[in-house]
Design a protein around this motif. Sequence first.
Motif, PDB file in Angstrom:
ATOM      1  N   GLU A 188      -4.526   1.470  -2.894  1.00 36.39           N
ATOM      2  CA  GLU A 188      -3.579   0.367  -3.045  1.00 36.39           C
ATOM      3  C   GLU A 188      -3.969  -0.871  -2.232  1.00 36.39           C
ATOM      4  O   GLU A 188      -3.175  -1.402  -1.459  1.00 36.39           O
ATOM      5  N   THR A 242       2.480   7.837   3.710  1.00 37.15           N
ATOM      6  CA  THR A 242       3.123   8.820   2.848  1.00 37.15           C
ATOM      7  C   THR A 242       2.988   8.486   1.362  1.00 37.15           C
ATOM      8  O   THR A 242       3.014   9.388   0.528  1.00 37.15           O
ATOM      9  N   SER A 243       2.856   7.203   1.040  1.00 32.97           N
ATOM     10  CA  SER A 243       2.712   6.822  -0.370  1.00 32.97           C
ATOM     11  C   SER A 243       1.420   7.373  -0.970  1.00 32.97           C
ATOM     12  O   SER A 243       1.278   7.461  -2.203  1.00 32.97           O
ATOM     13  N   THR A 299       0.037  10.665  -3.799  1.00 32.86           N
ATOM     14  CA  THR A 299      -0.543  10.718  -5.146  1.00 32.86           C
ATOM     15  C   THR A 299      -1.996  11.177  -5.128  1.00 32.86           C
ATOM     16  O   THR A 299      -2.522  11.616  -6.152  1.00 32.86           O
ATOM     17  N   THR A 322      -0.469   0.192   8.173  1.00 34.66           N
ATOM     18  CA  THR A 322      -1.390   0.020   7.052  1.00 34.66           C
ATOM     19  C   THR A 322      -2.815   0.032   7.585  1.00 34.66           C
ATOM     20  O   THR A 322      -3.084  -0.425   8.703  1.00 34.66           O
TER      21      THR A 322
END
Length: 221
Positions: A120, A147-148, A151, A73
């Motif tokens: 996020e 990878t998230s 979007t 992260t």
Amino acid sequence: MPQKHKPQPQPPVEQRPVGEEETEVRKPSALRRILTRVGMAVLLVIALVLCYIFLLLGEPAQDELSAAVVEDTIQMPMSPLESPGETNVQGLADTFGQPVLSLQSGLSMMKARIYDTAFEGGYARRVTLTYALPDGTQLTAESIRPTSAVTLLSLPGAKLDATSLYTLGGLNAARMDNQSTICIFGQSDTAVYAVIGPAAHEEQLLDALQQSMLTEPSAND
């Protein structure tokens, strides 16, 4: 004394060879043959569809009990870096911390940029390489983690095209496009990759995919 009549000889019984069917097998009707062929065709189509889905989604995990890949992260953003002209992709991969997508199809690299985008509650790290076609039109190669953050590649009004499979740096990829833009995208366990360009230059964009490659960070060699 009454005369005895000799029994009349019986005609010989025709014997079939050993193993021969006692009853004649009827040939299947034309309707049954047609239905059989239709059934086989349907099964073939289903098999091809399942194969397509398998390739699109990738192979299933070989060991469901194995530990999942843990993505880093990003809580502290880095200062954005931008360099004009040709840039050492290896150095970008070292800074990015994961393989970086580039195009090796003779296109001229106009600039390279590495930066963080709020995502996020943290940040998504991005490497954007901008290339020029002979007429000056631009194509971009994007590398994004985690990878998230896929979007972030969304296009207004875009539709997913499931009629073809693509390869992007050796990864299975899919396509989405709207009236003006084409995006071919795929992902590894740790990053998302995309090549983006104008719909009017679809042929050149698809040609560029043939020589797309991922450059590993030197720390992973």
